[in-house]
Design an enzyme around this catalytic site. Structure first.
Site, PDB file in Angstrom:
ATOM      1  CD  GLU A  55      28.058  -6.264  -6.745  1.00 34.24           C
ATOM      2  OE1 GLU A  55      27.980  -5.689  -5.633  1.00 34.24           O
ATOM      3  OE2 GLU A  55      28.674  -7.329  -6.928  1.00 34.24           O
TER       4      GLU A  55
ATOM      5  CE1 TYR B 137      25.842  -1.835  -3.731  1.00 33.39           C
ATOM      6  CE2 TYR B 137      28.061  -2.430  -4.421  1.00 33.39           C
ATOM      7  CZ  TYR B 137      26.726  -2.742  -4.295  1.00 33.39           C
ATOM      8  OH  TYR B 137      26.257  -3.947  -4.731  1.00 33.39           O
TER       9      TYR B 137
ATOM     10  CG  HIS C 248      29.930 -12.495  -5.707  1.00 31.19           C
ATOM     11  ND1 HIS C 248      29.453 -11.641  -6.680  1.00 31.19           N
ATOM     12  CD2 HIS C 248      29.772 -11.827  -4.548  1.00 31.19           C
ATOM     13  CE1 HIS C 248      29.031 -10.518  -6.119  1.00 31.19           C
ATOM     14  NE2 HIS C 248      29.201 -10.615  -4.813  1.00 31.19           N
TER      15      HIS C 248
ATOM     16  NE  ARG D 100      28.760  -9.618 -11.502  1.00 35.90           N
ATOM     17  CZ  ARG D 100      29.274  -9.066 -10.410  1.00 35.90           C
ATOM     18  NH1 ARG D 100      28.756  -7.948  -9.914  1.00 35.90           N
ATOM     19  NH2 ARG D 100      30.310  -9.591  -9.811  1.00 35.90           N
TER      20      ARG D 100
ATOM     21  CD  GLU E  73      32.598  -5.600  -4.363  1.00 35.38           C
ATOM     22  OE1 GLU E  73      32.649  -5.958  -3.175  1.00 35.38           O
ATOM     23  OE2 GLU E  73      31.735  -4.816  -4.776  1.00 35.38           O
TER      24      GLU E  73
ATOM     25  CG  ASN F  51      31.010  -4.471  -8.261  1.00 37.47           C
ATOM     26  OD1 ASN F  51      30.697  -4.573  -9.439  1.00 37.47           O
ATOM     27  ND2 ASN F  51      31.147  -5.519  -7.461  1.00 37.47           N
TER      28      ASN F  51
HETATM   29  C1  GAL Z   1      29.171  -5.727  -2.782  1.00 34.17           C
HETATM   30  C2  GAL Z   1      29.126  -7.230  -2.949  1.00 34.17           C
HETATM   31  C3  GAL Z   1      27.740  -7.770  -3.011  1.00 34.17           C
HETATM   32  C4  GAL Z   1      26.758  -7.085  -2.099  1.00 34.17           C
HETATM   33  C5  GAL Z   1      26.921  -5.587  -2.101  1.00 34.17           C
HETATM   34  C6  GAL Z   1      26.082  -4.820  -1.107  1.00 34.17           C
HETATM   35  O1  GAL Z   1      30.400  -5.335  -2.251  1.00 34.17           O
HETATM   36  O2  GAL Z   1      29.792  -7.605  -4.135  1.00 34.17           O
HETATM   37  O3  GAL Z   1      27.817  -9.143  -2.826  1.00 34.17           O
HETATM   38  O4  GAL Z   1      26.700  -7.647  -0.881  1.00 34.17           O
HETATM   39  O5  GAL Z   1      28.260  -5.242  -1.882  1.00 34.17           O
HETATM   40  O6  GAL Z   1      26.722  -4.719   0.112  1.00 34.17           O
END
Ligand code: GAL
Length: 475
Positions: free
Chosen positions: A376, A311, A125, A80, A170, A309
């Site tokens: 992500e 995290y 992005h 990607r 995002e 995405n």
């Molecule tokens: C996401 C973003 C990425 C990367 C990642 C880690 O929100 O899409 O570009 O930076 O966080 O912080």
């Protein structure tokens, strides 16, 4: 990664890694590229850790072949990447095309395909052309048509080979950090107002681009288009915080997912909360949360897959007493970190892989029967470089175990997983101080040498194992 039940992953599972143009390409003013808002933001100084910039970053613009080697070394089936809008359209519009920029992405796409790697391309992005920001950026209503033309330009030029598209990355994060808090480019701090306008125009832009693809390109190109939505997994801090948790979800994922997947409009309770608060706070200049016009293509149904995405997770605390005119005030809720979740690198990244499984199930149950790609997910490192990054390797093992369970036990149709990121890169306002790569990049030397981390080696081994088990058995 022995704890992972590899048989849970379908044969055609997409094993990927992700990057974004501004974070890796460099070549910020080479060969006719126009400036983006991140160039301006970084060059202003005082915005980014150590005044780092993406002027050179990983120099992927000139070192693309090195990136390709990394992709091949990992054995990825998918990669990607994002297109730098101002590299191909320097002022953001199709009035001025930069052939060298188009040539660059043609080269990248062709070499990926020749190597058996499927590209997934993000059109935006975070790096809006500066010329468009000068006309109001995402707060200007015209941007939706300009984005549609840019998207159509990309579909026309690259869509014969690219079949997986992400329009926007995002919108939640970009609207919040760029227009509410002002800590990301374009650095606008306008609490409780611009955030909703920017988010609205992003959705309009996405919807127009999807409809353009559907009408003009899908019949001959047969690809799929979506937008990548950021979400935490949110859980109440105490039993008293259940309603606040619902509001938190509404203002994060549902804000964008509900118009696209459920109703064509924002969640009803989000709208009524914003309107009631406007009344309470004496705000009289009309609705702060815009309405979708019946004369424009609806956002409803404009995603051929769900791109998530993920995290981290949050415990949510009620904040309904907050009387500020702000997004958080409207939301009436605040996310906090559970002290039992380890923090990796950056302060906001609390590790909770179980959150991903729960979120996937929530998405399946709430929104969609379309397939889900995790576009992500990653783990960051700060401080001294550790090539033997056992923590990150363990993180990928734990996370992929949860993804496997979501597929095999919860029946979630997960089609693919993209690790963030292929390479250490420019991590927005943390600059190069935070490393997310499967490959280390030596930013102290001009060669920008790429070195495989232990986590990258383990990810590659997992992909190879899945591939060998998915091969038809010879008799
Ligand atoms: C996401 C973003 C990425 C990367 C990642 C880690 O929100 O899409 O570009 O930076 O966080 O912080």
């Amino acid at each position: 990664m022995s704890a992972i039940d590899i048989t849970a992953f379908p044969k055609d599972f997409a094993w990927g890694a992700a990057t974004a143009a501004y974070q890796i390409e460099g070549g910020w003013n080479m060969d006719g590229r126009g400036p983006s808002i991140w160039d301006t933001f970084c060059h202003e100084g005082g915005r980014v850790f150590g005044d780092n910039t993406g002027d050179v970053a990983c120099n992927s613009y000139q070192l693309w072949e090195e990136d390709l080697k990394c992709i091949q070394q990992l054995g990825l089936s998918h990669y990607r990447l994002s297109v730098s809008w101002s590299r191909i359209l320097p002022n953001g519009t199709t009035n001025h095309i930069n052939p060298k920029g188009v040539e660059y992405y043609n080269k990248v796409i062709d070499s990926l395909i020749a190597s058996g790697v499927t590209p997934m391309i993000t059109l935006w992005h975070m790096d809006l052309p500066q010329a468009l920001q000068d006309c109001g950026g995402w707060c200007s209503a015209e941007i939706a048509d300009i984005f549609e033309s840019y998207a159509s330009f990309c579909f026309k030029n690259f869509g014969d080979r690219v079949k997986l598209w992400i329009t926007l990355n995002e919108p939640y994060v970009c609207a919040m950090l760029g227009y509410e808090d002002g800590i990301f480019a374009p650095g606008i701090k306008d609490p409780g107002l611009s955030v909703y306008v920017a988010g609205h125009n992003m959705l309009r832009a996405h919807a127009k681009a999807w409809h353009a693809y559907n009408t003009h390109f899908r019949p001959s190109q047969g690809g799929q288009v979506s937008l990548a939505l950021y979400s935490d997994r949110a859980e109440p801090l105490t039993a008293k915080d259940a309603a606040a948790t619902e509001r938190y979800k509404e203002f994060t994922l549902d804000w964008f997912a509900c118009p696209v997947f459920c109703t064509g409009d924002y969640p009803e309770s989000m709208r009524s909360r914003i309107e009631n608060r406007s009344l309470e706070l004496g705000y009289k200049q009309g609705s702060r949360l815009p309405h979708f016009s019946k004369d424009e293509p609806s956002p409803l149904g404009t995603a051929d897959f769900f791109a998530l995405n993920y995290y981290t997770s949050r415990k949510v605390k009620d904040l309904s007493e907050n009387t500020e005119l702000s997004f958080v005030g409207d939301q009436g809720a605040e996310g906090v970190i559970d002290p039992s979740w380890p923090i990796c690198g950056v302060h906001w990244l609390a590790v909770y892989p179980e959150g991903l499984r729960k979120l996937l199930k929530y998405i399946k149950d709430t929104y969609t029967s379309v397939p889900i790609y995790i576009t992500e997910n990653g783990f960051s490192q700060m401080g001294p470089v550790q090539i033997e990054d056992v923590d990150r390797s363990q993180f990928y093992e734990d996370t992929l175990q949860q993804v496997g369970k979501a597929i095999s036990q919860d029946g979630v149709n997960v089609k693919g997983y993209f690790a963030w990121s292929l390479l250490d890169n420019f991590e927005w306002n943390d600059g190069f101080n935070v490393r997310f790569g499967l490959f280390h990049v030596d930013f102290s030397s001009s060669e920008l040498k790429r070195t495989l981390y232990r986590s990258g080696r383990d990810y590659a081994a997992l992909i190879a194992k899945h591939r060998s088990q998915s091969k038809p058995k010879s008799i």
